[in-house]
Scaffold this active site. Structure first.
Site: not given
Lengths: 338, 338
Positions: B92, B121, B221
């Protein structure tokens, strides 16, 4: 472990120093039960003390003189039988003409029902398919991270990250000696002969540099990589020209165009067959391996799904090669022994 | 599979196209039993036909309108119960403020006894430790190759190639939008605002580019990578400054020195604690990520045993991200389900 040179010694040291990490991360205890070298072997099915072994190597010059465990002149077959190991590390000096003693050692290990992690590439260059077939028939692993451009994760990349991908081509800089010579010709603008002498003075090139500077070492590594990643090929299929054919004029011309000459190993699929080449190429700045200089190595793999992936190391020595052996040993234990 | 956008569609296509390769290489058949999107879901415990599914998506705009299998408005919990899957792919749209809907989806999957491969993430940035702990307690895998700088093999590198190593530092270029803007400022010498508008015109930057240009995406990240490779950290520990702070003067000055400005994410161990930073840095040509331009990404990892390893991609889109999902799904099947 067959062979107890730099890589072997660093491996013995590393499994001792990293004992806790290996236990924590993988629930693994690596016990060294046998080490052979030209003097014979040190053997103990209960486990050799790496400290005692390294001391013996330093002070008496050979595994056979290790107190308590030394067996002067014992042959590999008997040593292996006494060792009762699960995994054999093959770390003898490489020979690309006969593959020996690695070839016999690997066959002996596999036919004795032991997995193999080899740091020596000769046997694989000459008999990749045969050895892989032998391992497969016995349900054993034959791994070689340390034999091809260590510490680059080449086979690991294909095994664990390129699922479903077809590899379209490989470009690689695999020989540090050649790359150092080219760098030195670039920065000093001298001849190949001068650059070679300089590399020999600095200990980067061997006294007999032919295998490196004529491109044989790169070709051998490329053949192994191509066999592992793309399909069956042999050494005589490689179009090969080494850095000994590079002139100062070629270097100057390349630099004038902003390019850099590299000894590039390439494998690509052309009209359904594999085309292998090891030749000096003037690569432009946008080439993924342009910045691979001196003792660095690099490999760039083009795939259908994930696009291009390039891996470059920072320049590495025998400790990194020993880490590659450890990599294989741990992966064999995790994925082939449970 | 939760979510059926670009990545989801490429994943469905890829497992269909690569059916034979997956069977040959891994003895694996991947059957898609459920796909959800904003319209509801398509569900069949016997397996959905990817072709029919993709046709439905193209023509009617939603999984719920898939002939035979469509279930308009069905909630994720019921869809999952009907799917009887082994592995849940979470794909998603990501949200770094709430982590939703990924966070709830991942928790639901894990508490339903299903492994997870996530391409989104947000949930991991906000709740890495909690989710990993939940997976561990249930003996399940939670993988995220597609969520962090896909298709770079970051976690795979650590898992399968850096055995025994301690990771000393990470340097990374993780956000394509920022990197494109910097490149465009470098080559066109314009302002940040001009470069951003240009990137938006070319579809490289989103209408709301804040997450990218202010460094949030890179920070998120980096937090995931650091948690996975070095130790526990959270988003608020990151010193963050985005490419929106870069001026034409800074770019010009860097170029005059032969340097290139990159939005560099770095994690390093300093006096026993982890220091995370996402800031524009003028890197010299010898920096391992100097040549990472435009939509490319790169990560450089420094280790104690193997030295420095750098991985750079060639610029990749949703197909490569789908390959990362496939990578995780295959590895879960190989190493966690047998």
């Amino acid at each position: 472990m067959f062979g107890f040179g730099n890589v072997g010694r660093f491996f013995a040291e590393t499994i001792s120093q990293k004992r806790e990490i290996l236990a924590d991360r993988y629930g693994l205890e690596i016990v060294l039960t046998c080490v052979t070298d030209t003097t014979g072997a040190a053997v103990s099915a209960q486990g050799l003390d790496p400290g005692v072994l390294l001391d013996a190597k330093r002070s008496d010059g050979g595994a056979a003189y290790c107190p308590q465990y030394g067996q002067p002149g014992i042959d590999p077959r008997s040593a292996l039988a006494n060792a009762r190991a699960d995994i054999v590390v093959e770390a003898t000096p490489t020979n690309m003409t006969t593959g020996e003693p690695g070839l016999s050692n690997i066959k002996l290990a596999l036919s004795s029902g032991m997995h193999v992690a080899t740091a020596s590439k000769g046997a694989l260059v000459l008999a990749y398919s045969e050895l892989m077939q032998l391992a497969k028939e016995r349900g054993l692993a034959l791994k070689f991270a340390a034999a091809v451009a260590s510490p680059l994760p080449t086979i690991e990349l294909a095994d664990f990250a390129l699922q479903g991908c077809e590899i379209k081509s490989i470009d690689a800089i695999l020989n540090a000696t050649s790359n150092c010579i080219l760098r030195s010709m670039e920065t000093g603008a001298g001849t190949f002969e001068e650059a070679l002498k300089d590399a020999q003075r600095r200990g980067v090139a061997e006294a007999n540099p032919r295998l490196d500077v004529e491109g044989w070492d790169t070709s051998g590594k490329l053949v192994i990589l191509t066999n592992a990643l793309m399909g069956k090929v042999s050494l005589n299929e490689v179009e090969r020209r080494g850095v000994d054919t590079v002139t100062p004029e070629m270097v100057k011309e390349a630099r004038a165009e902003g390019k850099s000459i590299k000894l590039l190993g390439t494998a690509r699929r052309v009209n359904g067959h594999l085309e292998l080449r090891v030749v000096p190429v003037a690569v432009p700045p946008e080439h993924p391996l342009f910045a691979v200089n001196g003792i660095q190595k690099g490999i760039s793999i083009d795939t259908d799904l994930a696009g291009r992936l390039t891996v470059i190391d920072g320049g590495a020595g025998p400790l990194a090669t020993a880490q590659c052996v450890l990599r294989d040993v741990v992966n064999i234990a995790r994925f082939h022994m449970r």
